[in-house]
Motif scaffolding. Structure first.
Motif, PDB file in Angstrom:
ATOM      1  N   ARG A 385       0.936  -1.279   0.087  1.00  0.00           N
ATOM      2  CA  ARG A 385      -0.071  -0.028   0.163  1.00  0.00           C
ATOM      3  C   ARG A 385       0.797   1.236  -0.084  1.00  0.00           C
ATOM      4  N   ILE A 386       0.432   2.137  -0.627  1.00  0.00           N
ATOM      5  CA  ILE A 386       1.410   3.534  -0.671  1.00  0.00           C
ATOM      6  C   ILE A 386       0.392   4.178   0.469  1.00  0.00           C
ATOM      7  N   MET A 387       1.510   4.812   1.195  1.00  0.00           N
ATOM      8  CA  MET A 387       0.851   5.372   2.549  1.00  0.00           C
ATOM      9  C   MET A 387       0.473   6.968   2.227  1.00  0.00           C
ATOM     10  N   GLY A 388      -0.746   7.387   2.900  1.00  0.00           N
ATOM     11  CA  GLY A 388      -1.230   8.400   2.537  1.00  0.00           C
ATOM     12  C   GLY A 388      -2.175   8.723   1.303  1.00  0.00           C
ATOM     13  N   PHE A 389      -2.577   7.333   0.709  1.00  0.00           N
ATOM     14  CA  PHE A 389      -3.377   7.234  -0.437  1.00  0.00           C
ATOM     15  C   PHE A 389      -4.447   6.297  -0.394  1.00  0.00           C
ATOM     16  N   GLY A 390      -5.602   6.586  -0.759  1.00  0.00           N
ATOM     17  CA  GLY A 390      -6.724   5.617  -0.494  1.00  0.00           C
ATOM     18  C   GLY A 390      -7.771   5.990   0.560  1.00  0.00           C
ATOM     19  N   ARG A 392     -11.385   4.727   2.764  1.00  0.00           N
ATOM     20  CA  ARG A 392     -12.547   3.701   2.688  1.00  0.00           C
ATOM     21  C   ARG A 392     -13.763   4.574   2.004  1.00  0.00           C
ATOM     22  N   LEU A 430      -0.947   4.818  -9.738  1.00  0.00           N
ATOM     23  CA  LEU A 430      -2.029   4.019  -9.181  1.00  0.00           C
ATOM     24  C   LEU A 430      -2.984   3.887 -10.279  1.00  0.00           C
ATOM     25  N   LYS A 434      -3.940   0.137 -10.731  1.00  0.00           N
ATOM     26  CA  LYS A 434      -5.101  -0.037 -10.069  1.00  0.00           C
ATOM     27  C   LYS A 434      -6.378   0.682 -10.761  1.00  0.00           C
ATOM     28  N   ARG A 437      -9.781   2.091  -9.278  1.00  0.00           N
ATOM     29  CA  ARG A 437     -10.128   2.117  -7.647  1.00  0.00           C
ATOM     30  C   ARG A 437     -10.360   3.621  -7.011  1.00  0.00           C
ATOM     31  N   LEU A 439      -8.013   6.065  -6.394  1.00  0.00           N
ATOM     32  CA  LEU A 439      -7.144   6.175  -5.372  1.00  0.00           C
ATOM     33  C   LEU A 439      -6.285   7.572  -5.299  1.00  0.00           C
ATOM     34  N   ASN A 442      -4.973  10.697   0.880  1.00  0.00           N
ATOM     35  CA  ASN A 442      -5.842  10.892   2.140  1.00  0.00           C
ATOM     36  C   ASN A 442      -5.131  12.021   3.083  1.00  0.00           C
ATOM     37  N   GLU A 444      -3.496  11.861   5.719  1.00  0.00           N
ATOM     38  CA  GLU A 444      -2.106  11.643   6.267  1.00  0.00           C
ATOM     39  C   GLU A 444      -1.099  12.244   5.428  1.00  0.00           C
TER      40      GLU A 444
END
Ligand code: COA
Length: 505
Positions: A385-390, A392, A430, A434, A437, A439, A442, A444
């Motif tokens: 997972r790429i941190m700070g992306f995506g 819920r 992404l 992906k 999705r 993405l 976010n 963060e």
């Protein structure tokens, strides 16, 4: 009891042509008292237009008389079959956050099913059957009513009470927003000064707790220490079960709690790093005092405002896991400290609030803009997972990230330039690796950049988040206590069938 879509759909469906204007579509929805229309081109279904789309349109400056439905509808919507089970309809609606889905029979449009139709059925089902319809992780399931705030993921919008949270961050102080959450209204100038003065006077750590802080600091992170510190605080102050006290008593405890949390966190951080705690100052705002207690120096006004805006943006965010945890505990009638400690536990997990520093760690690992594309590509291909992306809930830009990107831009510096380059590359990679999705960054990603640029060490990223979120939790705990019913759901038993004979020892 209805089990198939055809038993609960609205039929015949109301349609509108794709070249109709928003005014015409709105009139149609008003006339028929419905929340959506299926958009057709000749007889083919080309989209669905809902109240939510009309709200999005209303938020802009367009003239609905000249605006075509085509621009605002959701194109090519998923459809349900006439004989589909209610469960399929439920997951179709909740998984994609839709409110309405067209129903077709042999390619012909025959009806519309709405979330409301499904909820009617869910309410009359026995608990053991209703369980089949609940998605894993309770995604999209409404479990309570609240007037504290909400998140609209598809629109990229969230609000505290009746105000956009982003507008509040742009225009008001943290103390004003705190009062809004606690009392339901924004203060005027006099009210604001009075409230700010009142909460500033509550920042001191009670003596019985002060002596315990060095051992708490030595044992774990500031967030770990905060959990125990709040338990001690509640015991020391004699906080009684929420079930046994009135709103005014609970509000007074909550003010003390939210005021003292930053003092505890910064003291734990300093002690852990071999420094003496810095006493709070009641002549500084919440944000200015936070940076003061952390560093022992008065922070520049730009940093104070940047951190204040970050804190406002993170006070509350719908029914996230920690808020839900706080309300579940409050619903048992337990005291404020118990509910807050449970919420901190939920927040500490990396899937919730426990990972804001990881986005910066990733920037460190990437090192330079030229390495970004290869690095991200390798990581995504490996399944990382790429941190700070995506997110819920957000399937478009996270409004907190958009706002904090601007805040970070204003502070400027090399880290911001680099972060922005990495953001752009990551979104592109992404989208390619992906697809579909949705993405985006976010909260963060730029939160880390803002906090770092304002001198907050990585170890304090999650605690800083916890500090403002305590205000949101407290508002929810009060709301739960004011109109309480024990939250006690059911689970589906999936083990070996009982009753089996108990083997003798
Ligand atoms: C925030 C998060 C947990 C939301 O997860 P979710 O809604 O449960 O989404 P899912 O785990 O179902 O992911 C859906 C798809 O997108 C992919 N995806 C989601 N976030 C991704 C990310 N950050 N990097 C790469 N791929 C990602 C998943 O691999 C999955 O792909 P698949 O369909 O090929 O299996 C998730 O986006 C994530 O792990 N982000 C990184 C951690 C982070 O930034 N956390 C802070 C949250 S505020």
């Amino acid at each position: 009891m209805a089990t198939a879509v055809q038993d609960l759909m609205s039929s015949p469906p109301v349609t509108c042509p794709v070249d109709a204007t928003l005014t015409e579509a709105t009139a149609l929805m008003n006339d028929r008292q419905i929340g959506s229309v299926v958009v057709t081109d000749r007889r083919a279904i080309v989209g669905i237009l809902t109240e939510r789309d009309l709200l999005r349109a209303a938020a802009t400056r367009i003239d609905p008389r000249n605006e075509s439905v085509r621009r605002w509808m959701t194109a090519d919507p998923d459809v349900l079959g006439l004989g589909d089970e209610v469960g399929a309809a439920w997951s179709g609606l909740t998984h994609h956050h839709y409110r309405h889905l067209p129903v077709v029979d042999h390619g012909d449009l025959v009806g519309v099913v709405s979330l409301r139709d499904l909820l009617t059925v869910a309410q009359i089902r026995p608990a053991d059957e209703a369980g089949t319809d609940v998605p894993r992780g309770l995604e999209g399931v409404v479990v309570a009513e609240t007037s504290v705030g909400d998140v609209r993921g598809r629109e990229g919008f969230f609000h505290y009470r009746q105000y956009s949270a982003v507008d509040l961050a742009a225009r008001r102080s943290l103390e004003d927003v705190w009062q809004l959450l606690f009392d339901g209204a924004l203060p005027d100038r006099t009210g604001a000064a009075g409230f700010a003065e009142e909460v500033a006077s509550l920042r001191g750590i009670p003596e019985g707790l002060t002596g315990q802080l060095p051992s708490l600091a030595a044992m774990g992170t500031p967030l770990d220490g905060l959990r125990t510190a709040i338990s001690i605080l509640g015991a020391e102050r004699g906080w009684r079960p929420t079930l046994d006290i009135d709103h005014a008593a609970l509000r007074s405890q909550a003010l003390h709690l939210c005021a003292v949390v930053p003092t505890i966190l910064t003291a734990l951080f300093r002690l852990r790093n071999g420094k003496d705690p810095v006493d709070p100052r009641d002549d500084l705002s919440y944000a200015a005092n936070y940076l003061w207690m952390l560093t022992g120096e008065e922070a520049p006004a730009t940093h104070v405002r940047a951190i204040e805006q970050y804190l406002v943006l993170t006070i509350d965010h719908g029914f996230n896991a920690s808020t839900f945890a706080a309300r579940v505990i409050a619903s048992t009638g337990a005291d404020l400290a118990a509910a807050t400690v449970g919420a901190i536990g939920a927040l500490s997990g990396p899937l919730h609030g426990g990972a804001p520093s990881r986005a910066l760690d990733m920037l460190d690992a990437i090192g330079t803009p030229e390495r970004a594309e290869a690095w991200i590509r390798r990581a995504v291909t490996r399944g990382d997972r790429i941190m700070g992306f995506g997110h819920r809930v957000y399937k478009t830009d996270d409004p907190r990230s958009v706002f904090l990107r601007d805040v970070a831009r204003e502070i400027g510096g090399e880290l911001f330039d680099f972060a922005q380059q990495v953001e752009q590359t990551t979104v592109e990679v992404l989208a390619e690796l992906k697809p579909g999705r949705q993405l985006y960054t976010n909260v963060e990603f730029f939160a880390g950049v803002v906090m770092h640029s304002c001198g907050i060490p990585r170890e304090m990223f999650t605690p800083t988040f916890a500090s403002s979120r305590t205000i949101g939790w407290a508002a929810h705990i009060m709301e739960q206590a004011d109109d309480n019913r024990l939250i006690r759901p059911a689970a589906r038993y999936v083990g070996p069938p009982p009753p089996q004979p108990v083997p003798a020892v």
